[in-house]
Design an enzyme around this catalytic site. Structure first.
Site, PDB file in Angstrom:
ATOM      1  N   HIS A 205      62.630  10.327 -17.709  1.00 51.86           N
ATOM      2  CA  HIS A 205      64.132  10.336 -17.281  1.00 51.86           C
ATOM      3  C   HIS A 205      64.084  11.867 -17.439  1.00 51.86           C
ATOM      4  CE1 HIS A 205      68.366   9.562 -17.240  1.00 51.86           C
ATOM      5  NE2 HIS A 205      68.433  10.534 -17.427  1.00 51.86           N
ATOM      6  N   CYS A 206      64.811  12.511 -15.865  1.00 52.77           N
ATOM      7  CA  CYS A 206      64.782  13.806 -15.622  1.00 52.77           C
ATOM      8  C   CYS A 206      66.466  14.367 -15.699  1.00 52.77           C
ATOM      9  CB  CYS A 206      64.275  13.987 -14.316  1.00 52.77           C
ATOM     10  SG  CYS A 206      64.220  15.763 -13.773  1.00 52.77           S
ATOM     11  N   VAL A 207      66.707  15.078 -16.588  1.00 53.78           N
ATOM     12  CA  VAL A 207      68.151  15.566 -16.649  1.00 53.78           C
ATOM     13  C   VAL A 207      68.385  16.441 -15.462  1.00 53.78           C
ATOM     14  CG1 VAL A 207      68.095  15.658 -19.146  1.00 53.78           C
ATOM     15  CG2 VAL A 207      67.458  17.542 -17.936  1.00 53.78           C
TER      16      VAL A 207
END
Length: 315
Positions: free
Chosen positions: A164-166
């Site tokens: 998951h990429c912020v």
């Protein structure tokens, strides 16, 4: 009573707060692009387009490449943000396939056992091993295809989840991993270009500041843009090298630990096939955040529900 409350608590709910950070990251990306554009185009090289001679030719080349990389960067970025990384269909079950997928053995219905029927997975014949069971997500209450993982931030299962990429407020999965890689690549190239383009002005920065030859605003923007682009170029280089290695070995970030425990990685089909499972087979689209319709229809790996494996590894 207190113990019961602790048992009922879900610490993963705190992960949803990362979405708020993600929206801030989008604003940060836009701000960095704006500062870089102002420093490279408006202050440094834009005015040199009309001076004539080799300086104008160099300025034109820098401005052209800058805008080309910026367009590809923004295109790839928004594709990562808005493209669904891949969701598991409701009540999904593996389909029966008789022929092999590309190379190696195909996945058949008999290879999977749903949780509710796992007790019957043992063969009645002696000498036969138990077949591997299909994954099951207790949070989504749905079966999980191979390489699928549950994201505690998005609160759902993602096909071939990488992480998951912020920075994009989204998961990176099978359907937007290529876009993510291109975003990394073009951002790295853009930051390298900006750093080199601003290097002469950065060297003059201290002299101009001492002699007051330039306005404080221009000096501040140039200095900030150079430092930011240099820092991002160095950090992105590590990510580009890391994900290049992952692509060529057909591994996700989540699978790195699992791969270390395996003598031979079952999804490693060779560098060329591994590359095509992410970028597709159409060379003309390799560096664009797009897939051909033919690849989407004929390559199971791009659909995210089934993946070919090596024939010399027992799955």
């Amino acid at each position: 009573m207190g113990m019961e409350c602790c048992r009922g608590a879900n610490p993963f709910r705190l992960c949803s707060g990362l979405k708020v950070i993600g929206y801030f990251m989008i604003l940060l990306v836009v701000s960095i692009i704006a500062v870089s554009y102002c420093a490279v185009i408006v202050i440094a090289w834009g005015p040199r387009l009309f001076r004539g001679g080799l300086v104008s030719v160099l300025a034109f080349a820098i401005v052209l490449v800058f805008h080309l990389l910026l367009a590809l960067l923004i295109w790839s970025y928004f594709m990562v943000v808005f493209v669904d990384p891949g969701s598991v269909p409701l009540n999904w079950r593996p389909t029966i396939e008789e022929e092999n997928l590309e190379i190696g053995s195909s996945v058949t219905l008999s290879d999977y056992v749903a949780p509710e029927t796992s007790a019957s997975a043992w063969s009645s014949s002696e000498g036969l091993e138990r077949r591997p069971t299909i994954g099951y997500c207790s949070r989504c209450h749905n079966s999980k295809p191979p390489r699928c993982h549950h994201c505690s931030v998005c609160q759902r299962c993602v096909l071939k989840m990488d992480h998951h990429c912020v920075w994009v407020v989204n998961c990176v999965g099978v359907r937007n991993y290529k876009c993510f890689l291109l975003f990394l690549l073009y951002t790295f190239l853009e930051t390298v270009l900006d750093t080199l383009a601003l290097l002469p002005r950065f060297i003059k920065f201290f002299g101009d500041a001492r002699n007051h030859n330039s306005s404080p605003g221009k000096l501040a923007v140039t200095f900030l843009a150079f430092v930011l682009n240099l820092a991002f170029a160095l950090s992105l280089l590590c990510f580009v090298v890391l994900h290049t290695s992952l692509v060529l070995s057909n591994t996700t970030t989540i699978e790195v630990h699992e791969k270390k425990k395996a003598a031979v990685w079952k999804y490693d089909l060779g560098k060329r096939r591994n590359f095509e499972q992410v970028f597709g087979t159409k060379k003309s689209l390799w560096f664009l955040p797009l897939y051909s319709q033919e690849d989407l229809e004929k390559m199971p790996a791009l659909q995210g529900l089934d993946f070919p494996t090596r024939s010399d590894v027992e799955t």
